[in-house]
Design an enzyme around this catalytic site. Structure first.
Site, PDB file in Angstrom:
ATOM      1  N   CYS A  96       0.819  -1.216   0.000  1.00 23.96           N
ATOM      2  CA  CYS A  96       0.000   0.000   0.000  1.00 23.96           C
ATOM      3  C   CYS A  96       0.855   1.270   0.000  1.00 23.96           C
ATOM      4  CB  CYS A  96      -0.945  -0.046   1.202  1.00 23.96           C
ATOM      5  SG  CYS A  96      -2.450   0.881   0.945  1.00 23.96           S
ATOM      6  N   ARG A 130     -12.338   5.306  -3.585  1.00 25.55           N
ATOM      7  CA  ARG A 130     -11.442   4.295  -3.031  1.00 25.55           C
ATOM      8  C   ARG A 130     -11.807   2.928  -3.586  1.00 25.55           C
ATOM      9  NH1 ARG A 130      -8.180   6.050   0.951  1.00 25.55           N
ATOM     10  NH2 ARG A 130      -7.501   4.014   1.681  1.00 25.55           N
ATOM     11  N   HIS A 196      -4.022  -6.370   1.590  1.00 25.18           N
ATOM     12  CA  HIS A 196      -3.949  -6.596   3.035  1.00 25.18           C
ATOM     13  C   HIS A 196      -4.699  -7.889   3.321  1.00 25.18           C
ATOM     14  CE1 HIS A 196      -2.840  -2.342   3.411  1.00 25.18           C
ATOM     15  NE2 HIS A 196      -3.822  -2.079   2.578  1.00 25.18           N
TER      16      HIS A 196
END
Ligand SMILES: [Zn+2]
Lengths: 246, 462
Positions: A96, A130, A196
């Site tokens: 990220c 997002r 993640h």
């Protein structure tokens, strides 16, 4: 022959651990220890020295904007040495924010370009929305199975230049930019990704590839003995089955 | 009478009635309909509350604190309305006010006690114009919904701007981010802890990573005392910003005697402390502060809290035959660590098993990464249940988490089906305690099953 042990450098664990990314470090360390390879986790915060010769594997995660701003200068100062080590084959997992920082630049919504380390041949632009959700991708790395699973949560859209190749191609989720189906980037022994979840605990085959690279980098060219991974691939399968059902 | 208000309230109640009849409870539809018909409906109804409204927000402890505040107010005989735990977005708050009565249009209650989602605070504040705002704490929680912690704090700060003259702000002095909201304001009542911090029972590992930086200048804070995570007595070495002295301070507590001693404006009173865990000291201190802010006398608050019983699922226990069931919601790393700490406090009393149920629906947080920020490494060393049971949509992830924390696989039973594993776990835990730790929607499933089994007759959500 070099001693069979590993030092894992976790960069900025206090500032850059937004989404349980320390799970990756725990997974690496445990999978080494279960093979009786002593593994030590070394953490480094802003301003602390690094003994690069003792580092076998680097991990860095993502952080909140304010935290990322706090480490950015320090990271760029550290960067020259880090980049040259990465070019020489030091393995790293960057997730990220760390993925973006390793690239050329990050362009904010008002078109300001924040410089990155300029190691990875990638750049990132702020997106309108997002990308959030489960991800399944398929990788060309020499691992079995070829699937990788995780959870993405990023506002930036990352594009790859010619020197970086994608870590995988998504069959579920947005990936790097929501356009070309690519997810993450691989260059030398650096794996950069938006996944993640945490990533490595449910992708033990990727964890083992990083461990193998770390041993190779230490000059130990031996294979890793296989470990039972029923639980890990059970979690892997939970997400895979969602891509089949979607 | 405003005809649009009347139409909004009646339409919403009709919709609510229909959705209940068709078996869909907990709908936000009445709130939506009411606002469609008359956008100022919440503003109008809130303005007519005789005393005013209380907004209660923060990451952890909202529901427990709200239940205590409600109990304090009700014991005094003041008419109160409050929302269910899940109904804490603007539609839920609206639905709560329009559905408060059956026949009347406006609520009879003087006071509305509204547990409010952090991101809803700006809007709720603006429309409701609260008289009292309580902020419990800020931890990282469900980042796929809110974004970052700083964003969450900013939402709450904007909500606080609506606090009018004569209003009171109740803040946790020990949480740097929460305390900072009161900076320079004269209308703040701070609560905090002042007793000895435990050295052993609390996780001091990775759980400390949320907000250890000075909210004013960004420097890492120094702590003279830390109770858990980033809650404690802090001081900024750079700008000198420090923990404000609390008006309501818990000076001493005894787990054995279930008692805590609280200094309220200089006077120390003892209170019953039934719910285990340091974090419940904070919840109770927040409730006492709220009571004090509303003018209740300390002795009245004490007498009221002596008869407080937590809602089932908030660490209340239940007997299933000779098996004791103990339920506590888990929803973020700090909360989970605190629940495990509470299990540890209790578990020495006899044999026990632990059941963890992890779902990843929207209300649970869709990203289960947070399980890796729970300090299982610390707790699995201290806790030795006879068996771990793992369930929910993400049972497999939880099983991996336990494996990497060093729990041998043969001590773990994994089954995604909650009802099946619950039955099995209850059978195998005969005569002992089963600690059940579910995420939000998993909690609803567990309760539903316990209701089916005839163990819970009815329950209030929350
Ligand atoms: Zn400061």
């Amino acid at each position: 022959m070099a001693e069979r042990r590993l030092n894992i450098l976790h960069l900025y664990p206090e500032n850059m651990n937004l989404y349980g990314d320390r799970g990756n470090v725990l997974a690496l360390a445990q999978r080494a220890r279960w093979r009786e390879i002593p593994a030590r986790i070394v953490t480094r915060e802003v301003g602390q020295p690094v003994d690069w010769d003792a580092v076998d594997l680097v991990f860095m995660g993502g952080g909140e904007d304010t935290h990322q701003a706090r480490i950015a200068d320090d990271f760029l100062a550290l960067g020259r040495e880090l980049a040259s080590r990465l070019q020489d084959g030091l393995p790293m997992l960057a997730i990220c924010g760390a993925y973006q920082l390793l690239g050329r630049y990050y362009e904010t919504a008002d078109r300001t370009q924040l410089p990155g380390l300029n190691y990875l041949d990638v750049w990132t632009e702020a997106g309108d929305t997002r990308a959030i959700g489960d991800v399944v991708s398929y990788t060309d790395l020499p691992i079995e199975p070829r699937s990788l699973v995780g959870f993405e949560n990023h506002g930036g859209r990352t594009f790859l230049g010619s020197r970086a190749r994608p870590l995988g191609e998504v069959t579920l989720g947005q990936g790097n930019n929501g356009e070309d189906r690519s997810e993450g980037a691989v260059q030398d022994r650096v794996i950069a990704t938006y996944l993640h979840g945490s990533l490595l605990p449910k992708n033990p085959h990727l964890a083992d590839l990083l461990l193998m690279w770390a041993l190779m980098n230490r000059g130990i060219d031996d294979r890793l003995e296989p470990l039972a991974a029923d639980e890990e691939f059970g979690a892997h399968e939970t997400i895979l089955s969602r891509s089949r059902n979607s | 009478m405003n005809i649009r208000l009347l139409a909004a309230v009646l339409a919403a109640r009709l919709v609510g009635w229909v959705s209940r009849m068709s078996g869909r409870g907990g709908s936000s539809l009445p709130g939506l309909i009411a606002r469609r018909v008359y956008p100022s409906v919440l503003r109008d109804l809130a303005a007519k509350l005789e005393w005013g409204a209380i907004l209660l927000t923060g990451t952890n402890g909202k529901t427990t604190t709200a239940a205590m505040v409600r109990h304090i107010i009700e014991t005094e005989g003041r008419p109160l309305l409050s929302n269910r735990a899940g109904a804490n977005l603007i539609l839920g708050l609206t639905a709560t006010l329009v559905q408060a009565e059956r026949w009347r249009i406006r609520p009879r209650a003087d006071i509305a006690l509204l547990e409010t989602d952090e991101a809803t605070m700006p809007r709720a504040g603006e429309e409701i114009q609260p008289r009292l705002i309580i902020v419990t704490n800020f931890f990282r929680d469900q980042l796929d919904r809110y974004g970052e912690l700083t964003t969450t704090v900013r939402y709450v700060a904007r909500g606080i701007e609506s606090l009018g003259p004569g209003g009171v702000l109740v803040l946790n002095a020990d949480d740097p981010q929460a305390a900072q909201l009161g900076y320079g304001r004269p209308d703040v009542l701070y609560f905090g802890l002042e007793g000895e911090a435990a050295k052993t029972a609390e996780a001091q590992g990775y759980d400390a990573m949320d907000a250890r930086f000075c909210p004013r200048c960004g420097t890492e804070l120094n702590y003279a005392r830390r109770y858990y995570a980033h809650l404690g007595h802090y001081l900024c070495p750079d700008c000198g910003w420090r923990r404000p002295d609390p008006h309501i301070a818990v000076v001493r507590w005894s787990r054995k005697d279930h008692e805590m001693w609280v200094r309220i404006h200089g006077q120390v009173e003892s209170f019953q402390w039934r719910l285990p865990g340091i974090y419940n000291l904070y919840n109770e201190a927040a409730a006492i502060a709220a009571g004090a802010a509303m003018g209740s006398r300390p002795t009245a608050i004490r007498e009221s809290l002596a008869t407080f019983r937590p809602a089932f699922g908030r660490m209340e226990t239940l007997m299933a035959g000779d098996t004791r069931l103990w339920l506590a919601l888990v929803k973020n790393p700090v909360g989970f660590n605190q629940v495990l700490s509470a299990v540890f406090e209790e578990a020495h009393e006899g044999g026990f098993s632990v059941m963890i149920v992890i779902n990843d629906r929207y209300a649970d947080g869709r990203d289960v990464s947070w399980l890796w920020d729970v300090d299982f490494e610390h707790w699995t060393e201290k806790l030795s249940p006879r068996r771990w049971y793992v369930s929910g949509l993400r049972a497999r992830d939880m099983a991996v988490r336990l494996k990497y924390a060093g729990v041998p696989s043969d001590q773990v039973t994994v089954d995604e089906n909650v009802n099946r594993i619950l039955g099995k776990a209850m059978d195998q835990t005969g005569g002992e305690t089963l600690y059940i730790l579910p995420t939000y929607t998993a909690m609803l499933e567990v309760r539903q099953e316990l209701t089916q089994l005839g163990l819970v007759r009815h329950f209030r959500e929350g």
